[in-house]
Design an enzyme around this catalytic site. Sequence first.
Site, PDB file in Angstrom:
ATOM      1  N   TYR A 103       1.916  -7.409  17.127  1.00 38.30           N
ATOM      2  CA  TYR A 103       2.317  -6.360  16.177  1.00 38.30           C
ATOM      3  C   TYR A 103       2.887  -5.160  16.943  1.00 38.30           C
ATOM      4  O   TYR A 103       3.932  -4.620  16.594  1.00 38.30           O
ATOM      5  CB  TYR A 103       1.075  -5.960  15.387  1.00 38.30           C
ATOM      6  CG  TYR A 103       1.234  -4.851  14.380  1.00 38.30           C
ATOM      7  CD1 TYR A 103       1.761  -5.106  13.118  1.00 38.30           C
ATOM      8  CD2 TYR A 103       0.811  -3.549  14.668  1.00 38.30           C
ATOM      9  CE1 TYR A 103       1.871  -4.086  12.165  1.00 38.30           C
ATOM     10  CE2 TYR A 103       0.911  -2.532  13.724  1.00 38.30           C
ATOM     11  CZ  TYR A 103       1.440  -2.807  12.478  1.00 38.30           C
ATOM     12  OH  TYR A 103       1.536  -1.807  11.541  1.00 38.30           O
ATOM     13  N   LEU A 122       0.823  -1.213   0.000  1.00 39.69           N
ATOM     14  CA  LEU A 122       0.000   0.000   0.000  1.00 39.69           C
ATOM     15  C   LEU A 122       0.863   1.273   0.000  1.00 39.69           C
ATOM     16  O   LEU A 122       0.634   2.194  -0.786  1.00 39.69           O
ATOM     17  CB  LEU A 122      -0.904  -0.052   1.246  1.00 39.69           C
ATOM     18  CG  LEU A 122      -1.692   1.180   1.635  1.00 39.69           C
ATOM     19  CD1 LEU A 122      -2.761   1.489   0.606  1.00 39.69           C
ATOM     20  CD2 LEU A 122      -2.333   0.983   3.020  1.00 39.69           C
ATOM     21  N   TRP A 148     -19.222  -3.925   9.952  1.00 40.96           N
ATOM     22  CA  TRP A 148     -19.014  -4.636  11.227  1.00 40.96           C
ATOM     23  C   TRP A 148     -18.812  -3.636  12.360  1.00 40.96           C
ATOM     24  O   TRP A 148     -18.018  -2.697  12.236  1.00 40.96           O
ATOM     25  CB  TRP A 148     -17.802  -5.556  11.128  1.00 40.96           C
ATOM     26  CG  TRP A 148     -18.111  -6.827  10.382  1.00 40.96           C
ATOM     27  CD1 TRP A 148     -19.269  -7.141   9.736  1.00 40.96           C
ATOM     28  CD2 TRP A 148     -17.241  -7.947  10.218  1.00 40.96           C
ATOM     29  NE1 TRP A 148     -19.177  -8.377   9.174  1.00 40.96           N
ATOM     30  CE2 TRP A 148     -17.955  -8.909   9.450  1.00 40.96           C
ATOM     31  CE3 TRP A 148     -15.938  -8.259  10.635  1.00 40.96           C
ATOM     32  CZ2 TRP A 148     -17.397 -10.140   9.103  1.00 40.96           C
ATOM     33  CZ3 TRP A 148     -15.388  -9.474  10.289  1.00 40.96           C
ATOM     34  CH2 TRP A 148     -16.111 -10.408   9.533  1.00 40.96           C
ATOM     35  N   HIS A 189      -7.648  -3.938   6.377  1.00 39.38           N
ATOM     36  CA  HIS A 189      -8.039  -2.814   7.230  1.00 39.38           C
ATOM     37  C   HIS A 189      -9.451  -2.352   6.869  1.00 39.38           C
ATOM     38  O   HIS A 189     -10.039  -2.809   5.901  1.00 39.38           O
ATOM     39  CB  HIS A 189      -7.039  -1.673   7.079  1.00 39.38           C
ATOM     40  CG  HIS A 189      -5.742  -1.950   7.760  1.00 39.38           C
ATOM     41  ND1 HIS A 189      -4.607  -2.319   7.073  1.00 39.38           N
ATOM     42  CD2 HIS A 189      -5.395  -1.945   9.067  1.00 39.38           C
ATOM     43  CE1 HIS A 189      -3.617  -2.507   7.929  1.00 39.38           C
ATOM     44  NE2 HIS A 189      -4.064  -2.284   9.146  1.00 39.38           N
TER      45      HIS A 189
HETATM   46  P1  NDP Z   1       1.203  -4.102   2.781  1.00 38.69           P
HETATM   47  O1  NDP Z   1       0.591  -5.253   3.517  1.00 38.69           O
HETATM   48  O2  NDP Z   1       0.426  -3.415   1.741  1.00 38.69           O
HETATM   49  O3  NDP Z   1       2.548  -4.611   2.110  1.00 38.69           O
HETATM   50  C1  NDP Z   1       3.434  -5.369   2.851  1.00 38.69           C
HETATM   51  C2  NDP Z   1       4.716  -5.471   2.073  1.00 38.69           C
HETATM   52  O4  NDP Z   1       5.651  -6.184   2.867  1.00 38.69           O
HETATM   53  C3  NDP Z   1       4.554  -6.235   0.745  1.00 38.69           C
HETATM   54  O5  NDP Z   1       5.371  -5.642  -0.233  1.00 38.69           O
HETATM   55  C4  NDP Z   1       5.086  -7.612   1.124  1.00 38.69           C
HETATM   56  O6  NDP Z   1       5.618  -8.322   0.022  1.00 38.69           O
HETATM   57  C5  NDP Z   1       6.193  -7.243   2.112  1.00 38.69           C
HETATM   58  N1  NDP Z   1       6.526  -8.360   2.995  1.00 38.69           N
HETATM   59  C6  NDP Z   1       5.704  -8.995   3.867  1.00 38.69           C
HETATM   60  N2  NDP Z   1       6.359 -10.010   4.456  1.00 38.69           N
HETATM   61  C7  NDP Z   1       7.622 -10.007   3.945  1.00 38.69           C
HETATM   62  C8  NDP Z   1       8.777 -10.810   4.156  1.00 38.69           C
HETATM   63  N3  NDP Z   1       8.779 -11.839   5.029  1.00 38.69           N
HETATM   64  N4  NDP Z   1       9.892 -10.530   3.459  1.00 38.69           N
HETATM   65  C9  NDP Z   1       9.913  -9.505   2.576  1.00 38.69           C
HETATM   66  N5  NDP Z   1       8.865  -8.692   2.335  1.00 38.69           N
HETATM   67  C10 NDP Z   1       7.729  -8.949   3.020  1.00 38.69           C
HETATM   68  O7  NDP Z   1       1.756  -3.098   3.883  1.00 38.69           O
HETATM   69  P2  NDP Z   1       1.475  -1.529   4.014  1.00 38.69           P
HETATM   70  O8  NDP Z   1       2.018  -0.855   2.811  1.00 38.69           O
HETATM   71  O9  NDP Z   1       0.076  -1.371   4.436  1.00 38.69           O
HETATM   72  O10 NDP Z   1       2.371  -1.150   5.276  1.00 38.69           O
HETATM   73  C11 NDP Z   1       3.636  -0.512   5.149  1.00 38.69           C
HETATM   74  C12 NDP Z   1       4.137  -0.187   6.543  1.00 38.69           C
HETATM   75  O11 NDP Z   1       3.252   0.746   7.146  1.00 38.69           O
HETATM   76  C13 NDP Z   1       4.213  -1.386   7.473  1.00 38.69           C
HETATM   77  O12 NDP Z   1       5.406  -1.329   8.206  1.00 38.69           O
HETATM   78  C14 NDP Z   1       3.008  -1.224   8.363  1.00 38.69           C
HETATM   79  O13 NDP Z   1       3.229  -1.812   9.615  1.00 38.69           O
HETATM   80  C15 NDP Z   1       2.910   0.278   8.453  1.00 38.69           C
HETATM   81  N6  NDP Z   1       1.571   0.812   8.756  1.00 38.69           N
HETATM   82  C16 NDP Z   1       0.492   0.442   8.003  1.00 38.69           C
HETATM   83  C17 NDP Z   1      -0.749   0.975   8.282  1.00 38.69           C
HETATM   84  C18 NDP Z   1      -1.953   0.665   7.430  1.00 38.69           C
HETATM   85  O14 NDP Z   1      -3.031   1.209   7.726  1.00 38.69           O
HETATM   86  N7  NDP Z   1      -1.834  -0.166   6.397  1.00 38.69           N
HETATM   87  C19 NDP Z   1      -0.939   1.927   9.394  1.00 38.69           C
HETATM   88  C20 NDP Z   1       0.271   2.297  10.058  1.00 38.69           C
HETATM   89  C21 NDP Z   1       1.472   1.726   9.759  1.00 38.69           C
HETATM   90  P3  NDP Z   1       4.699  -9.431  -0.734  1.00 38.69           P
HETATM   91  O15 NDP Z   1       3.573  -8.678  -1.335  1.00 38.69           O
HETATM   92  O16 NDP Z   1       5.621 -10.023  -1.728  1.00 38.69           O
HETATM   93  O17 NDP Z   1       4.273 -10.386   0.330  1.00 38.69           O
END
Ligand code: NDP
Length: 327
Positions: free
Chosen positions: A147, A16, A212, A190
């Site tokens: 988390y 995202l 929900w 989310h």
């Molecule tokens: P997404 O779930 O959209 O994307 C997660 C990314 O992490 C994907 O590119 C995925 O790759 C990669 N990933 C997951 N597991 C692994 C692994 N074991 N090794 C390598 N890459 C991995 O995440 P967001 O963009 O939503 O979140 C980005 C950051 O923002 C995170 O740190 C999150 O905690 C933080 N955050 C998010 C919020 C939200 O509302 N979404 C709110 C506040 C903070 P693949 O697709 O190949 O699995």
Amino acid sequence: MTQESNVVLVTGGTGLVGSAIRKVLETAPVDSEFGKKAGETWIYVRSKDADLTDYESTKAMFEKYKPTQVIHLAAMVGGLFKNLKYNAEFYTKNQAMNDNIIRCSKEVDVQKLISCLSTCIFPDKTTYPIDETMVHNGPPHHSNEGYAYAKRMVEVQTRLYAEQYGCNFTTVIPTNIFGHDDNFNMDDGHVIPGLIHKCYLAMRDNTDFVVWGTGSPLRQFIYNDDLAKLFIWTLREYDDPKPIILSVPEEDEVSIKDAALAVARGMGYPVENVKYDTTKNDGQFKKTANSDKFKKLYGKPFEFTPFEEAVKETCEWFKANYENARR
Ligand code: NDP
């Protein structure tokens, strides 16, 4: 190291936030406020490029790309219901990824590392608004303990590496994010992407659009394209190991009900037909965050995309990309 050889590695680059950073950088003119610098290379990696829970795999990726800056977004991420179900896994995987990234960044002399926290990790019992100094002031909400503690340790480790080794590492704290390229899975995702998917199905199958919970909890939602700009600003301008909240202002907080109605309007669903399943868990009532630190350091008004417009754009994106979207 010259600016020409700068390599910025974005972990979680397909997610995202990562995909929004890529979009913003590819749209903005070179050397503009949110554009690439001349000669800079940006690399976006995902799990198939390296399993960041594994140290050797992470190290091999750092040796391959030799990044000078790292934006670490990769994480096991999910909404309330996924967190409740996989709390232990959230801890183990996130803690391992974060530790590997911080260690490898130090080992290959990365000039700057930004890791990502979240307002979900703050104490459950707290005063509002929350600010950057309050991360460790009490236990997080039980629903996302795994988390939350894994993320809190990033804040600790980042400061300790800055203190002991002089690393220019920092952390940012976004509020709830939504936008294109999100995970639209209704069980694991989310709230906003989940609502968009539900509303899409309700319209397609001629069934009820059921939200929900009561709809009363409050959230500060930030559009991923806006957050991407704030990340780019952080990379260029913010050199302090202490965290910084990246968020819309407190007064832009909305209820889940407001969000559901914006989704209904964005999708073209009649708002009077939106229903609420009050037997479902509401989660934390609010987590209002104060973004004055960013506001002061940024020094001029930041133009956030109006919420309704951002939701509509996200609805349009989901409809146009339904076949390939994560859902
Ligand atoms: P997404 O779930 O959209 O994307 C997660 C990314 O992490 C994907 O590119 C995925 O790759 C990669 N990933 C997951 N597991 C692994 C692994 N074991 N090794 C390598 N890459 C991995 O995440 P967001 O963009 O939503 O979140 C980005 C950051 O923002 C995170 O740190 C999150 O905690 C933080 N955050 C998010 C919020 C939200 O509302 N979404 C709110 C506040 C903070 P693949 O697709 O190949 O699995």
